[in-house]
Design an enzyme around this catalytic site. Structure first.
Site, PDB file in Angstrom:
ATOM      1  N   TYR A 220       0.886  -1.170   0.000  1.00  0.00           N
ATOM      2  CA  TYR A 220       0.000   0.000   0.000  1.00  0.00           C
ATOM      3  C   TYR A 220       0.918   1.213   0.000  1.00  0.00           C
ATOM      4  O   TYR A 220       1.479   1.595   1.028  1.00  0.00           O
ATOM      5  CB  TYR A 220      -0.902  -0.051   1.232  1.00  0.00           C
TER       6      TYR A 220
ATOM      7  N   LYS B  61      -1.065  -0.852  -4.344  1.00  0.00           N
ATOM      8  CA  LYS B  61      -2.213   0.042  -4.366  1.00  0.00           C
ATOM      9  C   LYS B  61      -1.590   1.408  -4.177  1.00  0.00           C
ATOM     10  O   LYS B  61      -0.926   1.666  -3.160  1.00  0.00           O
ATOM     11  CB  LYS B  61      -3.148  -0.300  -3.217  1.00  0.00           C
TER      12      LYS B  61
HETATM   13  O1  MN9 Z   1      -7.089   4.821  -1.417  1.00  0.00           O
HETATM   14  C1  MN9 Z   1      -8.887   5.680  -0.186  1.00  0.00           C
HETATM   15  N1  MN9 Z   1      -7.959   6.331   0.678  1.00  0.00           N
HETATM   16  C2  MN9 Z   1      -8.142   6.320   1.990  1.00  0.00           C
HETATM   17  C3  MN9 Z   1      -8.168   4.658  -0.946  1.00  0.00           C
HETATM   18  O2  MN9 Z   1      -9.080   5.826   2.534  1.00  0.00           O
HETATM   19  C4  MN9 Z   1      -7.071   6.989   2.796  1.00  0.00           C
HETATM   20  C5  MN9 Z   1      -9.604   6.583  -1.186  1.00  0.00           C
HETATM   21  O3  MN9 Z   1     -10.668   5.837  -1.638  1.00  0.00           O
HETATM   22  C6  MN9 Z   1     -10.090   7.889  -0.598  1.00  0.00           C
HETATM   23  O4  MN9 Z   1     -10.814   7.669   0.563  1.00  0.00           O
HETATM   24  C7  MN9 Z   1     -10.978   8.667  -1.571  1.00  0.00           C
HETATM   25  C8  MN9 Z   1     -11.386  10.018  -1.050  1.00  0.00           C
HETATM   26  O5  MN9 Z   1     -10.292  10.896  -1.045  1.00  0.00           O
HETATM   27  O6  MN9 Z   1     -10.300   8.824  -2.771  1.00  0.00           O
END
Ligand code: MN9
Length: 294
Positions: A137, A163
């Site tokens: 990640y 990711k």
């Molecule tokens: O990478 C998510 N990141 C976090 C996944 O949860 C820190 C994203 O889906 C964000 O929540 C989303 C909103 O900024 O892009």
């Protein structure tokens, strides 16, 4: 062949009660809703799933519930990163025992800044404990040079890619070319999924996918079939909704929306936001104005 994951994969929220115990029936209902929309897989116990704030037992219950609800229909990636890194190793082993397709972990620089060698050793052990493919990640915790970091970590046996949740799409593209292009790169920021796809990501994992699986699936399909302008317009529509969610705290807002849809998702971990009835009504009114139907 490292490209194991492709398409639209919600980063599942974890519904839990005030004692932090999993609400398994609620988790199951949310998963079934996403499956009915046609999603390609799930990312469990990640940032959106509040994995870092949950007990080892709740995390194990969540992945087991997700596996049972999916019954092999889609692939599951379990995020095992934990402040207690020995717990992360145990969760990695457990992931293999219960039948996950892959594991993932944040870079463990939560407080300490570990050396690259120490971090590589951590990913090596996660794979060693589980035998599962490992998706790093990659966030700001990976340091200021994500390409150089991914180049090193791809040397570790079992690491298939990352990711990628950073706004630097130049580096993302360079990462997609590592290992002769045999690397699985999944987009993180939902509001920039199209950027990730254009720069070579194989799909996306995201928190707001929980609420709009259909829109993200349409975006992915339009892009995959070469209809770029249509994909752009879908992204821009999504972003109106995402900006409202972000302004309310994205995970709390996703959970509250699921509550209002009847899923009993509960609240985020303490001391995160809880919604009073009046707060919730005001939030939902804003969400409707952004074009989200609820
Ligand atoms: O990478 C998510 N990141 C976090 C996944 O949860 C820190 C994203 O889906 C964000 O929540 C989303 C909103 O900024 O892009």
């Amino acid at each position: 062949m490292n490209k194991l994951f492709r398409g639209i994969m919600p980063a599942l929220v974890t519904p839990f009660d005030s004692e932090g115990r999993l609400k398994a029936r609620s988790a199951e209902a949310i998963i079934k809703y996403e499956l009915a929309a046609g999603v390609d897989g799930f990312y469990v116990n990640g940032a959106t799933g509040e994995g870092l704030f949950l007990s080892e037992k709740t995390r194990m219950d969540m992945i087991e519930t997700a596996l049972a609800a999916c019954a092999g229909r889609v692939k599951l990636i379990n995020h095992v990163g934990a402040v207690d890194t020995l717990q992360a190793l145990r969760l990695a082993k457990h992931s293999a025992e219960v039948g996950c397709d892959a594991i993932s972990s944040l870079v463990p620089n939560y407080i300490a800044a570990y050396t690259t060698e120490q971090i590589l050793d951590y990913y090596r052990r996660l794979h060693g404990e589980s035998g599962l493919p490992v998706l790093v990640y990659c966030t700001h915790l990976a340091g200021s040079a994500p390409y150089e970091f991914m180049k090193r970590v791809m040397e570790v046996e079992g690491v298939i890619g990352c990711k990628y949740t950073l706004p630097d799409y130049y580096s993302m593209h360079r990462i997609t070319e590592l290992n002769g292009g045999d690397i699985n790169v999944i987009n993180g920021p939902d509001e920039m999924l199209i950027c990730g796809l254009v720069m070579g990501a194989d799909g996306g994992i995201g928190s707001t996918y929980n609420l709009m699986p259909d829109r993200f699936l349409r975006l992915f399909r339009a892009y995959s079939e070469g209809r770029l302008e249509e994909a752009r317009q879908i992204q821009f529509g999504i972003n109106k909704v995402v900006s409202v969610l972000l302004s309310h705290g994205v995970i709390a807002a996703v959970k509250e929306t699921l509550n209002r849809m009847g899923f009993d998702a509960g609240s985020v971990a303490y001391p995160g936001r809880t919604f009073s009835k009046a707060d919730s009504d005001a939030f939902i009114a804003e969400l409707r104005q952004s074009g989200y139907e609820i």
